[in-house]
Structure formats: structure tokens, C-alpha cells
Design a protein around this motif. Structure first.
Motif, PDB file in Angstrom:
ATOM      1  N   PHE A 251       0.900  -1.146   0.000  1.00 10.64           N
ATOM      2  CA  PHE A 251       0.000   0.000   0.000  1.00 10.64           C
ATOM      3  C   PHE A 251       0.942   1.200   0.000  1.00 10.64           C
ATOM      4  CE2 PHE A 251      -3.291   2.761   1.147  1.00 10.64           C
ATOM      5  CZ  PHE A 251      -4.491   2.095   1.263  1.00 10.64           C
TER       6      PHE A 251
ATOM      7  N   GLU B 267       8.071   8.500   5.202  1.00  7.23           N
ATOM      8  CA  GLU B 267       7.867   8.780   6.618  1.00  7.23           C
ATOM      9  C   GLU B 267       9.123   9.370   7.246  1.00  7.23           C
ATOM     10  OE1 GLU B 267       4.804   8.922   9.135  1.00  7.23           O
ATOM     11  OE2 GLU B 267       4.738   7.887   7.231  1.00  7.23           O
ATOM     12  N   GLU B 268      10.261   8.959   6.750  1.00  6.25           N
ATOM     13  CA  GLU B 268      11.503   9.477   7.309  1.00  6.25           C
ATOM     14  C   GLU B 268      11.593  10.977   7.093  1.00  6.25           C
ATOM     15  OE1 GLU B 268      11.402   6.924   5.318  1.00  6.25           O
ATOM     16  OE2 GLU B 268      12.182   5.225   6.446  1.00  6.25           O
TER      17      GLU B 268
ATOM     18  N   LEU C 185       8.997  17.159  11.073  1.00  2.00           N
ATOM     19  CA  LEU C 185       8.370  17.429  12.356  1.00  2.00           C
ATOM     20  C   LEU C 185       9.431  17.526  13.430  1.00  2.00           C
ATOM     21  CD1 LEU C 185       5.457  14.918  12.102  1.00  2.00           C
ATOM     22  CD2 LEU C 185       5.272  17.374  12.055  1.00  2.00           C
TER      23      LEU C 185
ATOM     24  N   GLU D 254      17.817  18.666   0.993  1.00  2.00           N
ATOM     25  CA  GLU D 254      16.741  18.989   0.071  1.00  2.00           C
ATOM     26  C   GLU D 254      16.689  18.059  -1.113  1.00  2.00           C
ATOM     27  OE1 GLU D 254      15.964  22.840  -1.031  1.00  2.00           O
ATOM     28  OE2 GLU D 254      15.659  23.468   1.027  1.00  2.00           O
ATOM     29  N   GLN D 255      17.713  17.271  -1.269  1.00  2.00           N
ATOM     30  CA  GLN D 255      17.737  16.492  -2.496  1.00  2.00           C
ATOM     31  C   GLN D 255      16.863  15.271  -2.411  1.00  2.00           C
ATOM     32  OE1 GLN D 255      21.698  15.668  -3.805  1.00  2.00           O
ATOM     33  NE2 GLN D 255      21.210  16.907  -5.582  1.00  2.00           N
TER      34      GLN D 255
ATOM     35  N   CYS E 143      15.170   7.690  -4.114  1.00  2.00           N
ATOM     36  CA  CYS E 143      15.581   8.132  -5.426  1.00  2.00           C
ATOM     37  C   CYS E 143      15.976   6.939  -6.267  1.00  2.00           C
ATOM     38  CB  CYS E 143      16.740   9.073  -5.246  1.00  2.00           C
ATOM     39  SG  CYS E 143      17.342   9.708  -6.749  1.00  2.00           S
ATOM     40  N   GLY E 144      15.064   6.502  -7.050  1.00  2.00           N
ATOM     41  CA  GLY E 144      15.356   5.380  -7.934  1.00  2.00           C
ATOM     42  C   GLY E 144      16.139   5.850  -9.127  1.00  2.00           C
TER      43      GLY E 144
ATOM     44  N   GLU F 229      -1.653  15.371   6.284  1.00  2.00           N
ATOM     45  CA  GLU F 229      -2.004  13.949   6.218  1.00  2.00           C
ATOM     46  C   GLU F 229      -1.618  13.256   7.523  1.00  2.00           C
ATOM     47  OE1 GLU F 229      -3.703  12.535   3.935  1.00  2.00           O
ATOM     48  OE2 GLU F 229      -3.257  10.387   3.899  1.00  2.00           O
ATOM     49  N   THR F 230      -0.480  13.651   8.065  1.00  2.00           N
ATOM     50  CA  THR F 230      -0.075  13.046   9.335  1.00  2.00           C
ATOM     51  C   THR F 230      -1.089  13.348  10.425  1.00  2.00           C
ATOM     52  OG1 THR F 230       2.201  13.356   8.703  1.00  2.00           O
ATOM     53  CG2 THR F 230       1.780  12.927  11.004  1.00  2.00           C
TER      54      THR F 230
ATOM     55  N   THR G 228      -4.371  11.442   9.679  1.00  2.00           N
ATOM     56  CA  THR G 228      -4.418   9.993   9.853  1.00  2.00           C
ATOM     57  C   THR G 228      -4.068   9.559  11.265  1.00  2.00           C
ATOM     58  OG1 THR G 228      -2.147   9.832   9.076  1.00  2.00           O
ATOM     59  CG2 THR G 228      -3.875   9.465   7.467  1.00  2.00           C
ATOM     60  N   ARG G 229      -3.476  10.432  12.031  1.00  2.00           N
ATOM     61  CA  ARG G 229      -3.071   9.971  13.354  1.00  2.00           C
ATOM     62  C   ARG G 229      -3.910  10.560  14.474  1.00  2.00           C
ATOM     63  NH1 ARG G 229       3.452   9.620  13.410  1.00  2.00           N
ATOM     64  NH2 ARG G 229       3.035   8.524  15.338  1.00  2.00           N
TER      65      ARG G 229
ATOM     66  N   VAL H 194       2.167  18.627  19.294  1.00  2.00           N
ATOM     67  CA  VAL H 194       3.031  18.116  18.241  1.00  2.00           C
ATOM     68  C   VAL H 194       4.269  18.990  18.197  1.00  2.00           C
ATOM     69  CG1 VAL H 194       3.234  17.656  15.786  1.00  2.00           C
ATOM     70  CG2 VAL H 194       1.047  17.349  16.924  1.00  2.00           C
TER      71      VAL H 194
END
Lengths: 560, 560
Positions: A46, A53-54, A60, A67-68, A74-75, A263-264, A267-268, A303
Motif C-alpha cells: 500500500f 515517513e523518514e 516534524l 533537500e535532495q 531516489c530510484g 495527512e499526518t 491519519t493519526r 506536536v
């Protein structure tokens, strides 16, 4: 017959070891992508189109930010252009994979062509990852089932097909309507499916596995709407205090309220309040918020954030009333955007009158936003209340007692469960009782919200009544996975929507709204008809294609 | 006035880079689209150009030898991005590939837009096509499966049944996704010996990173081995799997009945001819005989799962973000997507694959690793880094509008043949900065392993120093460019590179791609420094491609 049917069935279901029988099932949403193999009870992966998340933790938290290539691992196919365009100026922003109005020029002046190009690049990235990083399977061997939303832009479907066929060379793709698939996971084929996703909420009645397309209704009150509302609330009501100097309050910087941040929080921390507060007609928004605040029993959540400009730690306090009332915006409608309740009842009132009761007694709520805790119970209360009190729905008021979600228990089951729950009674009752406030709390609907479904341990219950015949399987599948699971079910039965083969792909895809286009290439279907006509799923769409495509299309356009 | 002393990290600065362009990504259409997008991006640059300007420190000395090692490590000082565009070569043996003419290539890539460009380390060079290949115009294939933690090869036969996860003792932490280790409660027992009797539930999983321990969720094991099997069994016994099985049986019956029933489609068709929408018509004819068999029979679920309402109460009383699960944790546990951190389970570690890569146009393999998980060598390794001149920025002056800045580019030859390079500045850039190349034609000495051991400057081999180049050392040549930025913002120039060398001629006429000199094993081992046998025939080979070179941001002149 030489073999009993069940034997044959077992054989046909047996998953082969090197299994290329299983198809790939993809549910590509604007924010999350679900993927897996058919025949399995849950998606394998999913994937989020938000930041990793990292990166979010960095944001936070207090780590230095690089910034990269924030936001995706990065595939190899990472390239600057798609990165910049996806995320805009802010590297912490993500972008939805697509917009519903993707055919139009948007605010940043991208033309349709450019946006399609970006969409394709992103899709190619994601799908490449899906195959080679997550599902670890050769795309050329397996057919693909896509769970499609009936109102998804055709350009999106075409892009998906193009990437799958041209880049990954899958043998065939079939688009299958998400709502129907989700409904099949309840074991029935009649119901009113409410897909509360990110961009919009779509309500589609399905009767006997036939989606009643003319009655589909939508409202923008969905995940994105909620995010926008939450953003507004946070900006206005939640100042940041500095950790070093708690009396020093700041307004949240705009740059912090990225979609990923929201979103954090969403969803939390958010949930739907179990308590309905009736808004009086002339009540102002501020007053309403005060009411919410007064009646709230939820705790405030702090937070930790990092204030860039000040180079200091800050604390964002999100009060309990925002946590429980932010989702209120889904239930308060206006002319531009109908509330969830209204859009559901509107659909019910439009279907042929003999279908109203079957529809309203088999609601099914799916989609990502439906994951919001308590949303479904709250929606049930809201529908009942609207039926009873709202003049607009007077014609339907007789149906109030029939309202039921397919994955809720039947009244009989509910009372059993309630009895079981009485023993292990929790503090739930206190919740409803504690509201002695100036507003008018609807006594009927705020009665202990579905206390009936309270049961601590389902397994324990099963032991108590081992022979019980269930009417409803309850919340066995997550609402955000239901569509996918339906796809997996249908795929494991070797059926699906009309199949589009790679050899026949010309850049266009079949869609219910473009019958004429499809009928032009109807030869494609006749080759497939043996496999798919046995499904019974799509006959009503597929059969007319051969002879009466244009007629059906015109019927559709009239009914709109 | 000028933001030269703006603190680093403020605003967006552009780092110098060298990208090679692969023309596979829309050579024709990108010309128009790219002009547009580059102009819009220039807009952005202007906006923050005040804050820029600090980037181009004089010490942009990107070392060439580091880049020429086989690992594609991006230099931290500033990404070198070289974009490879179509390259063509007019060698005798590949005429049947219809290489694009140099003029054609020149016309297609003459723009400073970076779209489709990448650093050289990302690219491949297909020998038989004689063109640069990027990840987009290559195709992945799976070579083998392995577990990234224990590095065991997993046979293809068991991959599917184990759900692409490691079946040995590799688990990841549900909280932080780190690797878990199996530990014993008894500190004395360091090693498990099969004969020994141990206390039940003595072993548990523990995370060394976040100190999570499987005792917290009551998960213990009697033996330290075979844990994966137990976990997988538990996963497969969950209610959603059972329910899925039941649904499959149920729907299968339904579909089978439908496959046999021939009358249905015609009844559908007749309803269309009557002018109503088929589904409606069908639905309203309630006494239709088909109706009974058409709808899905009543379904009784296999399980009943009660919604976890404790969830809501807990959620109402939390005080910090950490008390709920993050989306990432939740999405790793798709069966219930729990909000409660107490209910997260350890997951088996997901497998990975080794991939080989093919050129999409000629189907030749570009990269093929050895099949063993632990081997890091490649059987075929046609990466561009080993075959095309590597361009790096050896020295750079700050860019100031309307002022001439000197830039030194270093070209390194990875081949064992001497190479001739000719350069041409493109004029399709927007804005079109003034570029003067001091030496447009020059040679680079062949690569020789000896160079790697020599320290200090080496002059060019005698007899070749007549060229007017800035510097010539070992297998690299440096040249000087004068850049005159015409507008503030990032300075990017397209540079057309034609690279010619003598390649050993193939023995066969079919033109196998594996020229001995290009079949490079990983590391320096494949670079056999053996002098070519005198009887080998040489052919001239010419490769042309576009690069986009960025020199950081230009600041406005001091007078403005």
C-alpha cells in the motif's frame, strides 16, 4: 462429469508454484497505490505518494534537512523535472498523482500535454517500483486488473494503460469498476456504495451487479476537502508556542502546513465525533466552533515542530475539539458541495422507488477517508437524523428504520453483541451523557452511538457461539482495501472487466462513458467474450457495445 | 541589496552539474514543451535569484578519478549531470541499426532544458545501437531473489508461497522497521543446541534500535529457529483470509451459473432496443424469471469481526502523536491497519531482486549481474561511465550577468583507445548565454591502468602536446570555456559532444554487441591492459550526444 464440481474448482483455484495464473491487481488512487496478487485476501503493498515517513519525521522533528530527492527513494529514473513539478517549490510538498480536472489548465500554467507527460513519468516510476521493488515479478507474464473509479479521467486510464503496455509490456489490462468490486466483498451484488476517497466522494447504486451509472452522484467533500478545512482550523486556532518560551505564540507558518503534514495529523489524530450537534440556521461559524469546544471531551495533543525562521523548537497544540470536529465539514453541506448525507439521500431518492429500500438498507462505505475512526457510525446517525428531521427528505422518511451498512450487524446480531458488551462495558456511556451544554443535542441520535458493536475480543465471541450463522462479516476488510480485495476476488475467479490486450492497444481505453469509441473497436471484445461473458459482471456494459453502442451512449447522455 | 551573504539554505540555489541527455524521452515533442517549461522555471529562478549567488564557490573541483570508478557515487560538492542524447555512430558493422545522423541529433537536443538528462553514472551505452540508454529506454528483468538481511538466495519456486518475504529468521521492527534479532530471556544461553530443553516462550524478538521487544505484545517463541513459519501461519489464519476464501467459493458458484445461462444477454439487448437504459429496464421487470438466478444468492460470511471501538476511546484521550501508529507502520500491517501501537506485529523482511537490463530497441543486454546474492560482479556491464568521456567541472568562477567567467571542463577517457573530441555549443538555450569554447577539437589519451598509480601531473605523451588545451594529464584533457551570462538565474548551456575513437572490428558480420574492449567486468579487472594484437582490425567509431552543463546561479551585476 467425471469429477465432482468441487474437485474441478479446487484444481482451478490451486495456485501454481511458479504461478503466473495470478493476476496483478492495482488500485491506483490519487494519494495511495494498492498493489498485490489476485487470490490473496489483502494487498501486498500500500504505497503512499506522500513523503516518505523518514522525511516527515525530519520535518516534524529536528534533523537537518537535505533537500535532495526528498519524498521518494531516489530510484534510477529519478529526474529533476518530474521532481520539481511534482512538488512545486517546497520540497516537502507532495502532489496528488492526478486531479479530476486534469484536462484543464491549472494555476501553475501547465498545459494538459505537460501534465500528462508528468503523470506518465510518475506512473512509470511508481509502476516500475511496484513490479521490481515490491511485487518482484515479471510484468510480461501476468495480466493486470485495474480497480477504476467510474469517474476517473479517461486521460488517466489511458496513461495507465500506456505505461503498462509500452513500458512494462503487460499482456493485458482490464478496467473494472471499483464500486462493484468493493460490493462483491460483502457477498452481495446489490447495494449503495459510497466511495469516500481523497478527491471526491462518489455514490453509486448497484443492483444485481449492475452499476446504475445514471444515478451516480459526487461531492467534493472527501479527504482533500477535509485537509483544506483542517488547514484552515490549524491556522486560525492553533498557535505554536516556543519550547524555550511558552508564552511566545506564533501563527503556523504557511510553509509548514504541507499536504504531508496535514495527512499526518489527519491519519493519526482525527476522528469523527460520536456526538451530533444540531446547528441552528443562523449560527455563525465561530459560535459553532465555540459550541464544539464546549462539548468536547477529547484531549489536546501537542506536536513538536521545528520553526525554520526562528531556528527554534515549537509546540503545536491541537485541541481536542479540532480533532473530533474537523471532520464535521463532511456532514455540513452547501450548494457547491453537498454533504455526504445529502449526496447519499439524493441518490436514494433518484433511484426507482422500488429500489430505495434495498439501497438504503445496504450501504457500503469504502475509500481512504472512510478509515477515519467512527466516520461510518457517525454517517449512519446523520442519515437517520436527516431522514427524520430534514424537510428535504420527507418523502424518504419512512426509510429511517431501514438504514443499515452492509458491514454493520443486523439488529439481532447487534443486540447479541450488546449483551456481550454489557459484561465488558466500557466508559462509552459516559461519553453520550457528559454533554450538558447550551446546544441542542439531539437526544435520539446521540444515544450511545452503536454501543451495540462494542465487543472487546471477536475471537472470544466466536467461541461463545460457535455454531452461529452470521449475517454480516463486520469489519473484516478495511474500507480502503475493499476495492482492491474485490479485484483480487474477481481475478482469482478468472474473470474481470473487458480485457484489453497489448496487441490491440491503440492508445484508447474502453470506458462506460465512451461507448462509441469502444464499439468502433468492438472486435477486441468478441475475442474476449468467451472469458468474460461467463462472469455475468459486465454483460450490461459489454453486450451493448457490439450492436447498440451509440444508442446506449445517447441514453446515458440524456439521463445526465 | 545583494543577497550574497544570505545564510546558506535560504532560498533555492542551483548547484553546478553536468548531465548527459538521452534522447529517448520525446526528442520531437519535448522541443516545444521544454521551451515552455524552461521559461517558466527561469521565472522561478529570477524570483529567488537574489538569494542565490553563493553557490559557485571557486572550489568546485570535482575529482575525475573518483567519478571514473565503477560505483555511481554522486559527488557531494555538486551533482554532475550529464545528459546523454542520441548518439550515433557510423561504424561499418552497425549500419543496419539506422543510426541517427549527427545533424538530426543536433537538431533534436539543442536546448538547455534538463528534461531527460541524467548524470553519466546513471546511464548505459548500448554498443550495438551506439547510443546512450537511460533507465527509461531499457527494460528490467529479474535475475534472482535474495534476502537483503541474510543474503541468502531464495529459489524462485518458493518465492511466491512465502509471499516475497524471507522465510529464515529475518524480521523487521514494527515501530522503526529496523532488523530484529532473536534473543533469549536467559542471558547464559547464547547458543541454541537442539538437544537442550528450554523454558517455553524463552525466545523473543528485540530491536536494537528502538528497544522494542516482542514481549510487549506477548509474542514469544520456544525455539530460536523457524519463527518465520510461525508468523506466516498466524498471518494466513487471520479472519480476512478465511472470509476471502468463503467469498471466493460463494462467487464462484454464482459465476458458474451465469456462464451456463445463455438467455441473459439477449434479454439485456432487447431492453436496450426499447430505448431505456438496459440496467434500469432490467431492474424494473421484477417478475422477470431471470431475476432470481441473476442476483447473487444469499451469502453467509465465514467470520464476523467486530469493530474495535476501544480504538475511538483511546484516540480521544491521547496526548501525543506517538501514541498512534504512523501511516507507514499501519500500511505494513494491512490486515487491520491498527491505530494502536500495541497491536503492531513484526514483519518478515521483504526480499529483493537482482535485475538485468536490456536495451529496448535492439534487445541486447546492457547489464547482467552474477546470479549469486553475495557476488557483486557483473557478467555484462555496459555502463556509460566505462565508455563515454566523463565530463567534470574542474574549475568555475562565480557567474555574474554580462561578465565573462572562466570555466574549465575536464574530459576523461575511460577507453583504451585514444579519443578525439569535438565540441559545439548549442544555441537553442533559453536564455541563450554567451559561450566561447577555446579549444573545440582535442584528443584524450587512452586509459591505462598505470595512470591510476601515478601521482602528480603527467604531461601528454610526446608528440601530441601541440593542441591548444588548458591542461593534459594522464587520460584526461581540460579545456577552457568563457561564459557570459545574459540574464540572472541558473546558467545552463547545451553542449554537443562528438566523440570518435578507433574500435576493434568485430569478427562476425552480424555485429555482436560484445566488443572485447567493451565487455567490462566490474572493477578494473576487466580492463585488460594487454596491448591489442597487431592483426586486429580497427574501425572508426563516432558517437555524438548532447550534454547540459549547469554553472550555478548568475547574480545581477553589481551596478544594477
Amino acid at each position: 462429469m467425471a469429477l465432482p464440481l468441487s474437485k474441478i474448482r479446487d484444481l482451478s483455484f490451486k495456485t501454481s508454484i511458479y504461478g503466473i495464473e495470478e493476476r496483478i491487481v492495482l488500485d491506483i488512487g490519487s494519494c495511495y497505490l494498492k498493489c498485490g496478487f489476485s487470490g490473496e485476501a489483502r494487498p501486498r503493498h500500500f504505497l503512499s505518494m506522500f513523503l516518505s515517513e523518514e522525511a516527515l519525521d525530519d520535518y516534524l522533528g529536528l534533523n537537518a534537512i537535505s533537500e535532495q530527492h526528498v519524498g521518494h527513494e531516489c530510484g534510477e529514473s529519478c529526474n529533476l523535472r518530474s521532481n520539481q513539478n511534482c512538488r512545486g517549490i517546497n520540497p516537502y510538498e507532495y502532489a496528488e498523482l492526478y486531479q479530476l480536472d486534469m484536462m484543464r489548465k491549472n494555476s501553475s500554467g501547465q498545459t494538459e500535454q505537460e501534465r500528462l507527460q508528468i503523470l506518465e513519468e510518475r506512473l512509470a516510476d511508481y509502476l516500475n517500483d511496484v513490479y521490481f521493488k515490491y511485487l518482484l515479478t515479471d510484468p510480461k507474464q501476468r495480466k493486470v486488473i485495474i480497480c477504476e473509479s467510474p469517474l476517473a479521467p479517461i486521460a488517466l486510464k489511458e496513461s495507465i494503460a500506456k505505461v503498462l503496455f509500452e513500458k512494462l509490456q503487460v499482456p493485458s489490462v482490464s478496467f473494472t469498476p471499483n464500486h462493484l468490486l468493493a460490493l462483491l466483498t460483502t457477498g452481495t451484488a446489490t447495494g449503495l456504495v459510497i466511495d469516500c476517497g481523497h478527491l471526491e466522494t462518489t455514490v453509486l447504486p448497484i443492483y444485481s451487479s449492475r452499476p446504475l451509472m445514471p444515478f451516480i452522484r459526487t461531492t467534493p467533500r472527501a479527504g482533500k476537502f477535509l485537509s483544506t478545512h483542517l488547514k484552515q482550523l490549524l491556522k486560525e486556532k492553533c498557535p505554536i508556542s516556543l519550547v524555550d518560551n511558552p508564552t511566545d505564540l506564533r501563527i503556523i507558518p504557511e510553509g509548514m502546513l504541507t499536504s504531508a503534514f496535514l495527512e499526518t495529523i489527519k491519519t493519526r489524530l482525527l476522528f469523527a465525533s460520536p456526538l451530533i450537534i444540531n446547528a441552528r440556521d443562523n449560527i455563525g461559524e465561530d459560535e459553532m466552533n465555540n459550541n464544539y469546544r464546549d462539548v468536547s471531551t477529547s484531549t489536546e495533543v501537542n506536536v513538536e515542530v521545528w520553526l525554520h525562521e526562528e531556528q527554534a523548537r515549537g509546540k503545536l497544540a491541537i485541541p481536542g475539539w479540532i480533532r473530533e470536529r474537523a471532520s464535521e465539514c463532511l456532514f455540513n453541506g452547501d450548494e457547491d458541495a453537498e454533504s455526504l448525507t445529502d449526496v447519499i439521500l439524493e441518490t436514494v431518492s433518484k433511484v426507482p422507488s422500488d429500489l430505495r429500500r434495498p439501497m438504503i438498507s445496504s450501504l457500503l462505505l469504502i475509500g481512504g477517508t472512510a478509515q477515519l475512526p467512527n466516520l461510518q457510525n457517525r454517517l449512519l446517525q446523520e442519515i437517520r437524523r436527516s431522514l427524520q428531521t430534514n424537510k428535504r427528505w420527507k418523502a424518504l422518511s419512512g426509510l429511517a428504520d431501514a438504514v443499515r451498512f452492509l458491514d454493520d450487524f443486523t439488529p439481532a446480531e447487534a443486540s447479541l453483541a450488546a449483551a456481550a458488551a454489557a459484561a465488558t462495558s466500557t466508559s462509552a456511556a459516559g461519553l453520550g451523557a457528559s454533554s450538558s451544554s447550551p446546544m441542542d443535542v439531539d437526544p435520539e441520535t446521540s444515544a450511545p452511538p452503536r454501543t451495540t458493536t462494542r465487543d472487546k475480543d471477536p475471537r472470544k465471541k466466536k467461541k461463545d457461539q460457535p455454531k452461529k450463522v452470521y449475517q454480516s462479516s463486520g469489519k473484516v476488510f478495511m474500507p480502503n482495501c475493499r476495492g482492491w480485495i474485490g479485484g483480487s476476488l474477481v481475478g482469482s475467479l478468472k474473470s474481470s472487466g473487458p480485457e484489453l490486450l497489448r496487441e490491440n492497444f491503440t492508445g484508447t481505453v474502453p470506458d462506460w462513458s465512451t461507448f462509441t469509441v469502444v464499439s468502433a473497436s468492438s472486435g477486441l471484445y468478441s475475442s474476449q467474450s468467451t472469458s468474460s461473458s461467463s462472469t455475468g459482471l459486465h454483460q450490461q456494459q459489454q453486450q451493448p457495445l457490439h450492436s447498440e453502442g451509440t444508442l446506449a451512449a445517447s441514453a446515458l447522455s440524456i439521463s445526465y | 541589496m545583494l543577497a550574497i551573504d544570505a545564510p546558506p539554505g535560504q532560498g533555492k540555489t542551483h548547484q553546478p552539474f553536468v548531465h548527459y541527455r538521452c534522447l529517448c524521452s520525446s526528442p520531437g515533442s519535448s522541443a516545444t514543451a521544454s521551451t515552455k517549461s524552461s521559461s517558466s522555471s527561469i521565472h522561478d529562478h529570477e524570483a529567488d535569484s537574489t538569494a542565490a549567488g553563493t553557490s559557485s564557490a571557486a572550489d568546485m573541483n570535482i575529482d575525475n578519478t573518483a567519478a571514473s570508478s565503477s560505483s555511481p557515487a554522486p559527488s557531494s560538492a555538486g551533482a554532475l549531470i550529464v545528459r546523454a542524447s542520441p548518439t550515433s555512430h557510423e561504424s561499418l558493422f552497425s549500419e543496419h541499426h539506422n543510426p541517427r545522423s549527427t545533424e538530426e541529433i543536433f537538431a533534436s537536443g539543442n536546448s538547455s532544458d534538463e528534461h531527460g538528462s541524467m548524470s553519466l553514472s546513471r546511464l548505459y551505452f548500448c554498443d550495438s545501437c551506439g547510443e546512450i540508454r537511460c533507465p527509461k529506454c531499457t527494460q528490467d528483468e529479474i535475475v534472482c531473489y535474495y534476502c537483503p538481511n541474510c543474503l541468502f538466495d531464495v529459489p524462485t519456486a518458493s518465492v511466491k508461497s512465502e509471499k516475497h518475504k524471507c522465510s529464515r529468521n529475518c524480521f523487521e521492527c514494527p515501530i522503526c522497521q529496523n532488523t530484529l534479532s532473536v534473543v533469549s530471556d536467559d542471558p547464559d544461553v547464547s547458543l541454541y543446541t537442539p538437544g537442550m530443553t528450554t523454558a517455553a516462550g524463552q525466545y523473543h524478538l528485540s530491536c536494537n534500535m528502538c528497544q522494542w521487544n516482542s514481549n510487549e505484545i506477548g509474542m514469544t517463541f520456544d525455539k530460536p529457529t523457524g519463527l518465520a513459519v510461525q508468523l506466516q501461519k498466524a498471518e494466513d489464519g487471520l479472519p480476512d483470509v478465511k472470509e476471502f476464501g468463503r467469498l471466493k467459493d460463494h462467487l464462484e458458484k454464482y459465476f458458474r451459473v451465469h456462464g451456463l445461462k445463455q438467455g441473459l444477454p439477449s434479454s439485456l439487448l432487447s431492453s436496450i432496443q426499447s430505448g431505456t437504459l438496459q440496467s434500469l429496464r432490467y431492474v424494473s421487470s421484477t417478475n422477470h424469471k431471470a431475476q432470481q438466478s441473476d442476483d447473487i444468492a444469499h451469502y453467509t460470511p465465514a467470520v464476523q469481526v467486530v469493530e474495535d471501538t476501544e480504538n475511538l476511546e483511546k484516540l480521544m484521550s491521547i496526548t501525543s502523536l506517538d501514541e498512534t501508529t504512523s501511516m507507514k507502520q499501519r500500511l505494513l500491517q494491512l490486515q487491520n491497519q491498527t491505530y494502536s501501537t500495541q497491536r503492531l506485529q513484526p514483519q518478515r523482511i521483504h526480499l529483493r531482486i537482482k535485475k538485468s537490463r536490456r536495451c529496448r530497441s535492439c534487445r541486447h543486454i546492457l547489464v547482467n549481474p552474477e546470479q549469486k546474492a553475495q557476488a557483486t560482479r557483473f557478467k555484462i556491464n555496459l555502463v556509460a561511465l566505462n565508455q563515454l568521456p566523463n565530463i567534470t567541472i574542474a574549475h568555475i568562477q562565480p557567474m555574474i550577468v554580462q561578465t565573462v567567467s572562466t570555466v574549465i571542463l575536464r574530459f576523461t577517457n575511460p577507453r583504451q583507445e585514444e579519443a578525439h573530441v569535438s565540441l559545439e555549443a548549442g544555441d537553442g538555450a533559453n536564455p541563450n548565454h554567451g559561450v566561447r569554447i577555446l579549444s573545440e577539437n582535442f584528443t584524450i589519451a587512452p586509459f591505462n591502468e598505470v595512470w591510476e598509480y601515478e601521482v602528480g601531473t603527467l604531461t601528454a605523451p610526446p608528440g601530441q602536446a601541440q593542441e591548444d588545451v588548458y591542461d593534459k594529464t594522464a587520460n584526461s584533457t581540460s579545456i577552457m570555456l568563457y561564459i557570459t551570462p545574459v540574464a540572472p538565474g541558473e546558467v545552463k548551456i547545451p553542449l554537443f559532444v562528438t566523440f570518435s575513437f578507433k574500435a576493434r572490428k568485430l569478427q562476425t558480420e552480424t555485429g555482436s554487441p560484445k566488443l572485447p574492449s567493451q565487455l567490462v567486468l566490474s572493477g578494473a579487472a576487466g580492463r585488460d591492459s594487454m596491448p591489442p594484437a597487431p592483426e586486429v582490425e580497427y574501425v572508426d567509431k563516432k558517437v555524438s550526444f548532447w550534454t547540459v552543463i549547469g554553472f550555478g546561479d548568475a547574480v545581477p551585476t553589481l551596478s544594477s
